[in-house]
Write a protein that holds these residues in place. Structure first.
Motif, PDB file in Angstrom:
ATOM      1  N   ALA A 292       0.821  -1.229   0.000  1.00  0.00           N
ATOM      2  CA  ALA A 292       0.000   0.000   0.000  1.00  0.00           C
ATOM      3  C   ALA A 292       0.849   1.270   0.000  1.00  0.00           C
ATOM      4  O   ALA A 292       0.519   2.250  -0.671  1.00  0.00           O
ATOM      5  CB  ALA A 292      -0.941  -0.007   1.210  1.00  0.00           C
ATOM      6  N   ASP A 293       1.960   1.260   0.739  1.00  0.00           N
ATOM      7  CA  ASP A 293       2.806   2.459   0.823  1.00  0.00           C
ATOM      8  C   ASP A 293       3.365   2.868  -0.534  1.00  0.00           C
ATOM      9  O   ASP A 293       3.609   4.038  -0.789  1.00  0.00           O
ATOM     10  CB  ASP A 293       3.976   2.228   1.786  1.00  0.00           C
ATOM     11  N   ASN A 294       3.595   1.874  -1.397  1.00  0.00           N
ATOM     12  CA  ASN A 294       4.181   2.158  -2.714  1.00  0.00           C
ATOM     13  C   ASN A 294       3.180   2.756  -3.695  1.00  0.00           C
ATOM     14  O   ASN A 294       3.563   3.413  -4.657  1.00  0.00           O
ATOM     15  CB  ASN A 294       4.742   0.872  -3.339  1.00  0.00           C
ATOM     16  N   GLU A 296      -0.143   4.240  -2.804  1.00  0.00           N
ATOM     17  CA  GLU A 296      -1.184   5.161  -2.337  1.00  0.00           C
ATOM     18  C   GLU A 296      -1.226   6.436  -3.179  1.00  0.00           C
ATOM     19  O   GLU A 296      -2.279   6.881  -3.633  1.00  0.00           O
ATOM     20  CB  GLU A 296      -0.965   5.515  -0.862  1.00  0.00           C
TER      21      GLU A 296
END
Length: 323
Positions: A292-294, A296
Motif C-alpha cells: 500500500a505504501d508504494n 497510495e
C-alpha cells in the motif's frame, strides 16, 4: 529479436503485450538527434527533485513579519528569506516549459505515420524510455509538491509584498528576475495540485490540436500501448524478475499511471469507458497487488487528476475499486 521483446506470442484480451527494456535501451542512429535533445533536459531532473525535496519555506519569517508590521528588521528578514525561494520556484517552473517541449518532440517521433505505435516502440525503444522517464519524474515532482504547502504561502507573500511596494530599499532587483508577467504564470502553475502533470496533459492536448493532419488515434494508441506494456510487465513474474533494480518496479507503475492520466485527458471518451483501449480494471488490480505504501500516491493520482473517472460512462466496478 529487436529491442522490443514480445512477451507473448498471442494477444490476450486484445491488449498489446511486450517487454520494454526501461533499464538498458540505447538510442539507434535514427533516434539520436531527438534523444540528445531530450536527454539534455532529463539530465536536470534529479537536481530539480533534490531542490524541491530540500524546500523548507519561510513560514516563520513571514509570520513574524505579518505579526510585527512596523518592525522593519523583521520585514527585511522575511523578504530576504523569500527572494531566494522565489528564484528556486522560477527554476522549477522554467523546467516545466523545457519538459513540455521535450514531451512534444517525443510524441512527434513516436506517433508519426506510417508506423503504428507498436512499431514505433519496437524501433525507437530509447525514445519510449525517455517518454517513460518524463512521466516518472512528473509523478515524483507532484507527489513532493503536494506535501509542501509552504510553496504557495511563500509565493503569495512575495506577490503581496511586490504589489504593495512597501519595501523600497530592499533587494527589489528580483523584479528583473521575476517580473509581474512571470509571477502571474508561476502563480497559475503552482495553484495546480499536480502542476507538472497538468503541464504534460496540456502539452499532449496541444500536440493533438496543432497536428491536425495526424489522427488522434496515433497519439492515444501510443499512450494505451505503453499502459498495456507496463501492466503486463508488472503482472508477469518472469518479466519483473528481469529487472536489475527494485526501483524499476515503481518506475513501471508510475509510467503506467502517467500514461493513463494523459490518455484520459486527451481521448474524448477518456480511459475508463468500456470501449477504452486501456484495461483499467487490470491496471488498478496490478497497483492494488503492490504494498500500500508504494501505490497510495498513484491510486490518488488516478482518483483526483483524471478527467473522466466520475462520468456516467465509467463502470461502477471501476469506481468502486478506486474508492
Amino acid at each position: 529479436m529487436g529491442n522490443l521483446l514480445k512477451v507473448l506470442t498471442r494477444e490476450i484480451e486484445n491488449y498489446p503485450h511486450f517487454f520494454l527494456d526501461f533499464e538498458n535501451a540505447q538510442p539507434t542512429d535514427c533516434e539520436r538527434e531527438v534523444w540528445n535533445q531530450v536527454n539534455a533536459v532529463l539530465q536536470e531532473s534529479e537536481s530539480i527533485l533534490s531542490g524541491l525535496q530540500a524546500y523548507k519555506g519561510a513560514g516563520q519569517e513571514i509570520r513574524d513579519a505579518i505579526q510585527n508590521p512596523n518592525d522593519l528588521l523583521l520585514q527585511e528578514r522575511a523578504w530576504n528569506s523569500v527572494c531566494p525561494l522565489v528564484i528556486r520556484l522560477k527554476k522549477f517552473y522554467g523546467f516545466s516549459l523545457k519538459l513540455e517541449k521535450a514531451l512534444q518532440s517525443l510524441l512527434e517521433s513516436l506517433t508519426c505515420p506510417p508506423c503504428t505505435p507498436t512499431q514505433h516502440l519496437e524501433k525507437e525503444q530509447a525514445l519510449a524510455k525517455q517518454f517513460a522517464e518524463i512521466l516518472h519524474f512528473t509523478l515524483r515532482f507532484d507527489e513532493l509538491k503536494m506535501r509542501i504547502p509552504a510553496i504557495q504561502n511563500d509565493f503569495s507573500y512575495y506577490r503581496r509584498t511586490i504589489s504593495r511596494n512597501r519595501i523600497n530599499n530592499m533587494n527589489l532587483d528580483i523584479e528583473n528576475e521575476v517580473n509581474n508577467e512571470m509571477a502571474n504564470r508561476m502563480s497559475l502553475f503552482y495553484a495546480e495540485a499536480t502542476p507538472m502533470l497538468k503541464t504534460l496533459s496540456t502539452a499532449t492536448t496541444s500536440f493533438v490540436t496543432e497536428n491536425k493532419t495526424l489522427p488522434l488515434e496515433n497519439t492515444t494508441d501510443c499512450l494505451s500501448t505503453m499502459a498495456s506494456v507496463c501492466k503486463v510487465m508488472l503482472e508477469t513474474p518472469e518479466y519483473t524478475s528481469r529487472f536489475n533494480s527494485e526501483d524499476t518496479l515503481l518506475f513501471c507503475m508510475r509510467v503506467m499511471v502517467g500514461v493513463i492520466i494523459l490518455y484520459d485527458h486527451v481521448h474524448p471518451n477518456g480511459a475508463f469507458t468500456k470501449s477504452s483501449k486501456i484495461d483499467m480494471k487490470g491496471c488498478i488490480k496490478v497497483l492494488k497487488d503492490q504494498p500500500a505504501d508504494n501505490v497510495e500516491g498513484l491510486l490518488n493520482a488516478l482518483k483526483f487528476t483524471t478527467k473522466h473517472l466520475n462520468d456516467e460512462s465509467t463502470p461502477k466496478n471501476i469506481r468502486t475499486m478506486l474508492q
